[in-house]
Design a protein around this motif. Structure first.
Motif, PDB file in Angstrom:
ATOM      1  N   VAL A 112      -5.414   6.887   0.549  1.00  0.00           N
ATOM      2  CA  VAL A 112      -5.662   5.532  -0.055  1.00  0.00           C
ATOM      3  C   VAL A 112      -6.993   4.896   0.814  1.00  0.00           C
ATOM      4  CG1 VAL A 112      -5.076   3.423  -1.165  1.00  0.00           C
ATOM      5  CG2 VAL A 112      -3.556   5.488  -1.341  1.00  0.00           C
ATOM      6  N   TYR A 113      -6.388   4.753   2.195  1.00  0.00           N
ATOM      7  CA  TYR A 113      -7.327   3.945   2.944  1.00  0.00           C
ATOM      8  C   TYR A 113      -8.778   4.630   3.208  1.00  0.00           C
ATOM      9  CZ  TYR A 113      -3.936   0.590   4.607  1.00  0.00           C
ATOM     10  OH  TYR A 113      -2.885  -0.438   4.679  1.00  0.00           O
ATOM     11  N   LEU A 114      -8.612   6.030   3.090  1.00  0.00           N
ATOM     12  CA  LEU A 114     -10.013   6.825   3.328  1.00  0.00           C
ATOM     13  C   LEU A 114     -10.938   6.699   2.228  1.00  0.00           C
ATOM     14  CD1 LEU A 114     -11.377   9.134   4.967  1.00  0.00           C
ATOM     15  CD2 LEU A 114     -10.089  10.697   3.860  1.00  0.00           C
TER      16      LEU A 114
ATOM     17  N   LYS B  95      -0.451   7.489   2.014  1.00  0.00           N
ATOM     18  CA  LYS B  95      -1.213   6.146   2.405  1.00  0.00           C
ATOM     19  C   LYS B  95      -2.446   6.080   3.067  1.00  0.00           C
ATOM     20  CE  LYS B  95       0.737   3.045   5.139  1.00  0.00           C
ATOM     21  NZ  LYS B  95       1.609   1.866   5.510  1.00  0.00           N
ATOM     22  N   PRO B  96      -2.478   7.096   4.121  1.00  0.00           N
ATOM     23  CA  PRO B  96      -3.954   7.225   4.865  1.00  0.00           C
ATOM     24  C   PRO B  96      -5.131   7.643   3.795  1.00  0.00           C
ATOM     25  CG  PRO B  96      -2.343   8.229   5.931  1.00  0.00           C
ATOM     26  CD  PRO B  96      -1.725   7.881   4.868  1.00  0.00           C
TER      27      PRO B  96
ATOM     28  N   GLU C 241     -10.415  -4.360  -0.363  1.00  0.00           N
ATOM     29  CA  GLU C 241     -11.289  -3.690  -1.137  1.00  0.00           C
ATOM     30  C   GLU C 241     -10.799  -2.996  -2.320  1.00  0.00           C
ATOM     31  OE1 GLU C 241     -14.287  -2.053   2.437  1.00  0.00           O
ATOM     32  OE2 GLU C 241     -12.104  -1.351   2.481  1.00  0.00           O
ATOM     33  N   LEU C 242      -9.600  -2.431  -2.146  1.00  0.00           N
ATOM     34  CA  LEU C 242      -8.731  -1.801  -3.065  1.00  0.00           C
ATOM     35  C   LEU C 242      -8.704  -2.864  -4.431  1.00  0.00           C
ATOM     36  CD1 LEU C 242      -7.299   0.329  -4.675  1.00  0.00           C
ATOM     37  CD2 LEU C 242      -5.172  -0.152  -3.300  1.00  0.00           C
TER      38      LEU C 242
ATOM     39  N   MET D 286       0.790  -1.163  -0.006  1.00  0.00           N
ATOM     40  CA  MET D 286       0.111  -0.208  -0.158  1.00  0.00           C
ATOM     41  C   MET D 286       0.893   1.225  -0.284  1.00  0.00           C
ATOM     42  SD  MET D 286      -3.421  -0.883  -0.217  1.00  0.00           S
ATOM     43  CE  MET D 286      -4.340  -0.050   0.693  1.00  0.00           C
TER      44      MET D 286
ATOM     45  N   GLY E 180     -10.286   2.142   1.150  1.00  0.00           N
ATOM     46  CA  GLY E 180     -10.604   1.092   2.081  1.00  0.00           C
ATOM     47  C   GLY E 180      -9.335   0.119   2.263  1.00  0.00           C
ATOM     48  N   SER E 181      -9.570  -1.127   2.653  1.00  0.00           N
ATOM     49  CA  SER E 181      -8.578  -1.832   2.641  1.00  0.00           C
ATOM     50  C   SER E 181      -7.980  -2.352   1.507  1.00  0.00           C
ATOM     51  CB  SER E 181      -8.997  -3.326   3.411  1.00  0.00           C
ATOM     52  OG  SER E 181      -9.948  -3.919   2.741  1.00  0.00           O
ATOM     53  N   LYS E 182      -6.738  -3.095   1.510  1.00  0.00           N
ATOM     54  CA  LYS E 182      -5.944  -3.641   0.286  1.00  0.00           C
ATOM     55  C   LYS E 182      -7.013  -4.509  -0.333  1.00  0.00           C
ATOM     56  CE  LYS E 182      -2.048  -6.375  -0.661  1.00  0.00           C
ATOM     57  NZ  LYS E 182      -0.562  -6.903   0.089  1.00  0.00           N
TER      58      LYS E 182
END
Length: 222
Positions: free
Chosen positions: A51-53, A48-49, A60-61, A37, A56-58
């Motif tokens: 991307v999660y925002l 990176k935050p 989900e990505l 990530m 979502g998670s790896k």
């Protein structure tokens, strides 16, 4: 400074597209498990935050990557195929050409769909299976249409089997074409048409191949 920061702010949809673009590239090159990530964020030019925002998670990505790339491939094939007034063989040719052209033009996307997603189990394999079922359904429709035009009866099971075989051949040939220097999408599509449609053409004319019956213990002579 504030004005400059505002000028650099991109719409969320654009940022998400950049992130998914970076993720497809990273997953294709490293595989799902090894993809980082941190690297995806760096390639996308975001934190990176973020991307999660946004995504979502790896897991989900990766799912988002599969869905987007599968949708793009299906859209390319659909756009390439003519309407019902076009003969089945020409529609299949156009669909195959669009398929191989898209796979060749988006090699990272094809690797994610053809290799990475299928080897990671559920839910990823199921996402690719849905895409494949749509392609199989399209091919089955053309085979059935060709049989009806020739006034030949082919069972639904035979149609499904032939559609599965042709789709599998296209997938394998796309892998080979993308890895073999100098092979064009048109060459790959032509190869598969010559391999598959000649046999299908005979089938819709009720010309079926069957193994020769030999007596027990007999030998094949040259």
């Amino acid at each position: 400074m504030a004005g400059g920061a505002k000028a650099r702010r991109l719409p969320r949809a654009v940022r998400e597209r950049q992130m998914v673009d970076a993720a497809v590239r990273c997953f294709a090159r490293h595989g799902y498990q090894a993809a980082s990530m941190d690297e995806i964020a760096e390639l996308a030019g975001v934190s990176k935050p973020l991307v999660y925002l946004y995504l979502g998670s790896k897991e989900e990505l990766f799912t988002a990557c599969i869905r987007r790339e599968a949708g793009a491939l299906l859209a390319a094939v659909d756009a390439g195929v003519g309407g019902p007034e076009v003969p089945p063989d020409e529609r299949l040719w156009a669909g195959l050409l669009a398929f191989f052209t898209h796979a060749a033009g988006h090699p990272d996307s094809w690797v994610v769909l053809s290799r990475q997603a299928r080897t990671q189990g559920e839910p990823f394999a199921g996402e690719v299976a849905r895409m494949r079922n749509e392609i199989v359904g399209f091919v089955a429709g053309l085979i059935g249409e060709a049989a009806r035009e020739a006034d030949v009866v082919i069972t639904g099971r035979d149609v499904d089997a032939l559609a599965q075989a042709l789709t599998g051949s296209a997938e394998s040939l796309a892998d080979w074409a993308n890895e073999t220097p100098g092979v064009t999408a048109k060459e790959a599509a032509t190869t598969l048409m010559n391999f598959a449609w000649a046999g299908l053409g005979n089938l819709v004319k009720s010309e079926r191949w069957s193994p020769r019956e030999r007596l027990p213990g007999s030998k094949v002579t040259g």
